[in-house]
Structures are given as structure tokens and as C-alpha cells.
Design a protein around this motif. Sequence first.
Motif, PDB file in Angstrom:
ATOM      1  N   GLY A 146       0.691  -1.122  -0.204  1.00  0.00           N
ATOM      2  CA  GLY A 146       0.065  -0.135  -0.023  1.00  0.00           C
ATOM      3  C   GLY A 146       1.018   1.299  -0.050  1.00  0.00           C
ATOM      4  O   GLY A 146       0.407   2.065  -0.659  1.00  0.00           O
ATOM      5  N   LEU A 147       1.754   1.291   0.868  1.00  0.00           N
ATOM      6  CA  LEU A 147       2.659   2.452   0.729  1.00  0.00           C
ATOM      7  C   LEU A 147       3.657   2.815  -0.460  1.00  0.00           C
ATOM      8  O   LEU A 147       3.594   3.797  -0.966  1.00  0.00           O
ATOM      9  CB  LEU A 147       3.859   2.055   1.792  1.00  0.00           C
ATOM     10  CG  LEU A 147       4.696   3.214   1.868  1.00  0.00           C
ATOM     11  CD1 LEU A 147       4.364   4.602   2.485  1.00  0.00           C
ATOM     12  CD2 LEU A 147       6.138   2.890   2.985  1.00  0.00           C
ATOM     13  N   VAL A 148       4.004   1.692  -1.173  1.00  0.00           N
ATOM     14  CA  VAL A 148       4.418   1.766  -2.594  1.00  0.00           C
ATOM     15  C   VAL A 148       3.339   2.292  -3.487  1.00  0.00           C
ATOM     16  O   VAL A 148       3.586   3.091  -4.210  1.00  0.00           O
ATOM     17  CB  VAL A 148       5.078   0.395  -3.139  1.00  0.00           C
ATOM     18  CG1 VAL A 148       5.360   0.525  -4.467  1.00  0.00           C
ATOM     19  CG2 VAL A 148       6.359   0.253  -2.483  1.00  0.00           C
ATOM     20  N   LEU A 149       2.207   2.023  -3.555  1.00  0.00           N
ATOM     21  CA  LEU A 149       1.156   2.147  -4.337  1.00  0.00           C
ATOM     22  C   LEU A 149       0.647   3.750  -4.237  1.00  0.00           C
ATOM     23  O   LEU A 149       0.651   4.402  -5.321  1.00  0.00           O
ATOM     24  CB  LEU A 149      -0.174   1.367  -4.192  1.00  0.00           C
ATOM     25  CG  LEU A 149       0.283  -0.088  -4.896  1.00  0.00           C
ATOM     26  CD1 LEU A 149      -1.118  -1.077  -4.780  1.00  0.00           C
ATOM     27  CD2 LEU A 149       0.526  -0.261  -6.338  1.00  0.00           C
ATOM     28  N   VAL A 150       0.452   3.824  -2.811  1.00  0.00           N
ATOM     29  CA  VAL A 150       0.132   5.322  -2.647  1.00  0.00           C
ATOM     30  C   VAL A 150       1.133   6.350  -2.848  1.00  0.00           C
ATOM     31  O   VAL A 150       0.758   7.330  -3.509  1.00  0.00           O
ATOM     32  CB  VAL A 150      -0.608   5.421  -1.126  1.00  0.00           C
ATOM     33  CG1 VAL A 150       0.656   5.536  -0.199  1.00  0.00           C
ATOM     34  CG2 VAL A 150      -1.420   6.525  -1.041  1.00  0.00           C
ATOM     35  N   LYS A 151       2.511   5.954  -2.909  1.00  0.00           N
ATOM     36  CA  LYS A 151       3.434   6.924  -3.106  1.00  0.00           C
ATOM     37  C   LYS A 151       3.455   7.282  -4.283  1.00  0.00           C
ATOM     38  O   LYS A 151       3.657   8.561  -4.984  1.00  0.00           O
ATOM     39  CB  LYS A 151       4.763   6.530  -2.646  1.00  0.00           C
ATOM     40  CG  LYS A 151       4.989   6.848  -1.119  1.00  0.00           C
ATOM     41  CD  LYS A 151       6.477   6.154  -0.631  1.00  0.00           C
ATOM     42  CE  LYS A 151       7.026   7.037   0.284  1.00  0.00           C
ATOM     43  NZ  LYS A 151       7.254   8.267   0.240  1.00  0.00           N
ATOM     44  N   ARG A 152       3.464   6.191  -5.369  1.00  0.00           N
ATOM     45  CA  ARG A 152       3.140   6.183  -6.624  1.00  0.00           C
ATOM     46  C   ARG A 152       1.997   7.164  -7.274  1.00  0.00           C
ATOM     47  O   ARG A 152       2.110   7.978  -8.022  1.00  0.00           O
ATOM     48  CB  ARG A 152       3.325   4.647  -7.209  1.00  0.00           C
ATOM     49  CG  ARG A 152       3.468   4.685  -8.850  1.00  0.00           C
ATOM     50  CD  ARG A 152       4.808   5.147  -9.070  1.00  0.00           C
ATOM     51  NE  ARG A 152       5.159   5.263 -10.471  1.00  0.00           N
ATOM     52  CZ  ARG A 152       5.918   6.159 -11.107  1.00  0.00           C
ATOM     53  NH1 ARG A 152       6.642   6.796 -10.483  1.00  0.00           N
ATOM     54  NH2 ARG A 152       6.008   5.872 -12.450  1.00  0.00           N
ATOM     55  N   ILE A 153       0.858   6.795  -6.607  1.00  0.00           N
ATOM     56  CA  ILE A 153      -0.298   7.390  -7.182  1.00  0.00           C
ATOM     57  C   ILE A 153      -0.179   9.062  -6.556  1.00  0.00           C
ATOM     58  O   ILE A 153      -0.656   9.704  -7.503  1.00  0.00           O
ATOM     59  CB  ILE A 153      -1.361   7.105  -6.162  1.00  0.00           C
ATOM     60  CG1 ILE A 153      -2.074   5.656  -6.817  1.00  0.00           C
ATOM     61  CG2 ILE A 153      -2.704   7.824  -6.496  1.00  0.00           C
ATOM     62  CD1 ILE A 153      -3.095   5.073  -5.773  1.00  0.00           C
ATOM     63  N   VAL A 154       0.345   9.392  -5.600  1.00  0.00           N
ATOM     64  CA  VAL A 154       0.483  10.897  -5.361  1.00  0.00           C
ATOM     65  C   VAL A 154       1.552  11.317  -6.064  1.00  0.00           C
ATOM     66  O   VAL A 154       1.481  12.584  -6.623  1.00  0.00           O
ATOM     67  CB  VAL A 154       0.982  10.983  -3.825  1.00  0.00           C
ATOM     68  CG1 VAL A 154       1.406  12.475  -3.509  1.00  0.00           C
ATOM     69  CG2 VAL A 154      -0.344  10.674  -3.076  1.00  0.00           C
ATOM     70  N   LYS A 155       2.682  10.708  -6.469  1.00  0.00           N
ATOM     71  CA  LYS A 155       3.673  11.287  -6.990  1.00  0.00           C
ATOM     72  C   LYS A 155       3.370  11.463  -8.819  1.00  0.00           C
ATOM     73  O   LYS A 155       3.715  12.483  -9.439  1.00  0.00           O
ATOM     74  CB  LYS A 155       5.078  10.196  -7.331  1.00  0.00           C
ATOM     75  CG  LYS A 155       6.134  10.698  -7.983  1.00  0.00           C
ATOM     76  CD  LYS A 155       7.450   9.639  -7.968  1.00  0.00           C
ATOM     77  CE  LYS A 155       8.587  10.293  -8.718  1.00  0.00           C
ATOM     78  NZ  LYS A 155       9.616   9.414  -8.837  1.00  0.00           N
ATOM     79  N   MET A 156       2.567  10.552  -9.322  1.00  0.00           N
ATOM     80  CA  MET A 156       2.096  10.808 -10.804  1.00  0.00           C
ATOM     81  C   MET A 156       0.817  11.809 -10.760  1.00  0.00           C
ATOM     82  O   MET A 156       0.367  12.162 -11.748  1.00  0.00           O
ATOM     83  CB  MET A 156       1.447   9.309 -11.071  1.00  0.00           C
ATOM     84  CG  MET A 156       2.341   8.456 -11.441  1.00  0.00           C
ATOM     85  SD  MET A 156       1.844   6.833 -11.625  1.00  0.00           S
ATOM     86  CE  MET A 156       0.972   6.940 -12.981  1.00  0.00           C
ATOM     87  N   LYS A 157       0.429  12.228  -9.592  1.00  0.00           N
ATOM     88  CA  LYS A 157      -0.589  13.208  -9.469  1.00  0.00           C
ATOM     89  C   LYS A 157      -1.916  12.937 -10.224  1.00  0.00           C
ATOM     90  O   LYS A 157      -2.501  13.731 -10.899  1.00  0.00           O
ATOM     91  CB  LYS A 157      -0.047  14.583  -9.942  1.00  0.00           C
ATOM     92  CG  LYS A 157       1.114  15.037  -9.284  1.00  0.00           C
ATOM     93  CD  LYS A 157       1.326  16.790  -9.714  1.00  0.00           C
ATOM     94  CE  LYS A 157       2.525  17.085  -8.944  1.00  0.00           C
ATOM     95  NZ  LYS A 157       3.764  17.281  -9.022  1.00  0.00           N
ATOM     96  N   VAL A 158      -2.246  11.850  -9.987  1.00  0.00           N
ATOM     97  CA  VAL A 158      -3.574  11.095 -10.633  1.00  0.00           C
ATOM     98  C   VAL A 158      -4.777  11.277  -9.507  1.00  0.00           C
ATOM     99  O   VAL A 158      -5.686  10.863  -9.972  1.00  0.00           O
ATOM    100  CB  VAL A 158      -3.400   9.716 -11.170  1.00  0.00           C
ATOM    101  CG1 VAL A 158      -2.335   9.655 -12.538  1.00  0.00           C
ATOM    102  CG2 VAL A 158      -3.109   8.969  -9.963  1.00  0.00           C
ATOM    103  N   TRP A 159      -4.222  11.510  -8.547  1.00  0.00           N
ATOM    104  CA  TRP A 159      -5.364  11.629  -7.293  1.00  0.00           C
ATOM    105  C   TRP A 159      -5.733  13.211  -6.928  1.00  0.00           C
ATOM    106  O   TRP A 159      -4.399  13.942  -6.417  1.00  0.00           O
ATOM    107  CB  TRP A 159      -4.960  10.812  -6.246  1.00  0.00           C
ATOM    108  CG  TRP A 159      -6.077  10.640  -5.152  1.00  0.00           C
ATOM    109  CD1 TRP A 159      -6.271  11.596  -4.160  1.00  0.00           C
ATOM    110  CD2 TRP A 159      -7.003   9.799  -4.834  1.00  0.00           C
ATOM    111  NE1 TRP A 159      -7.354  11.074  -3.436  1.00  0.00           N
ATOM    112  CE2 TRP A 159      -7.973  10.080  -3.839  1.00  0.00           C
ATOM    113  CE3 TRP A 159      -7.456   8.777  -5.920  1.00  0.00           C
ATOM    114  CZ2 TRP A 159      -8.908   9.149  -3.606  1.00  0.00           C
ATOM    115  CZ3 TRP A 159      -8.497   8.002  -5.417  1.00  0.00           C
ATOM    116  CH2 TRP A 159      -9.118   8.361  -4.149  1.00  0.00           C
TER     117      TRP A 159
END
Length: 165
Positions: A146-159
Motif C-alpha cells: 500500500g505504501l508503494v502504491l500510494v506514493k506512486r499515485i501521489v507522485k503521478m498526480k492522478v489523485w
Amino acid sequence: MNQVQKLAYMALFTAIATFGSSLIWFPAGIAKAYPVQHAVNVMAGVLLGPGPAVIIAFVTGLLRNLMGTGSLLAFPGGMIGAFLAGYIYQKTRHAWGASIGEITGTGLIASLFAVPYAKILMGTTVGAFFFLPAFLVSSLSGSLIGLVLVKRIVKMKVWKYRPNH
């Protein structure tokens, strides 16, 4: 984010956790580890907040129990971990805080809570150290995903939405 969007995201996370738990699991001591539930707890805690994360964990546990793919232990484990994931994230503003909250909530607190809960509701009389290893392995593996996924989602600015920002 309006309420309809928030409910849609909550439904999506619930579906991912429910379906993902039937696909990805592994034996962990006396129980089965469901890392998808813990990953969703971390992601929902960061992206939606502690309240929605707890609701997602409860509905997921309810659905899994109704489908026969979960146990009553899904309720304390999922809900306590989800709450602490969202709460610690709100206090620290770091995604790793959500991961620590999930591990602490599910791996430690819920494993202790599971002893009287299992005795009352499941008729099992085992000690805390009976649940601790399985809960820790499950929450640790899932919270890191979850940590890896959420960091990626935030970094990609898709959320676009995060609570209290």
C-alpha cells in the motif's frame, strides 16, 4: 471531491479489497494473510481519511464473511488498522505514517483485541501470541504494498483529493 465521488472511491476500494483478498493470500501461522486488505487500508487512509478507511474495512469484512472467504477476525484487524493508518497519516502528513498505523493497528493492537473477541464470538480460547505472528506478517506485507502504491499515485498526480489539505 463531492460526496458522490467519495462514495464511488469508497466502493472501488471495497471492491478491490474484497476481490483481491480472494485472489492474493498466503498461509501465515494459524490464519491466512490477506495483504490486499492492508494495502487498501493504507491507500484509503492516505487518500480518503480515517473515517472512510474504517467504513471500507468494515464493508469488506462483511462482504468476505457473507461470501465465506473471511473470518470474524477481519473486523477488528481491518477496522483498527484502517483507522490508525488514516489517523497517523493525518498527524504526520507522511505516507509511511499510514503504513506504521496499519502495522500497529492490525499487527499489534488487533491481535491483542482478537483474544477476547475470538473467545466470545468464535469459541476459541487462545493467547495473544497465537494471533500476533499471523497478524503482523499480513499487515506488514500489505502495508508495504500500500505504501508503494500510494506514493506512486501521489507522485503521478492522478489523485486530486486528499483529506484536510
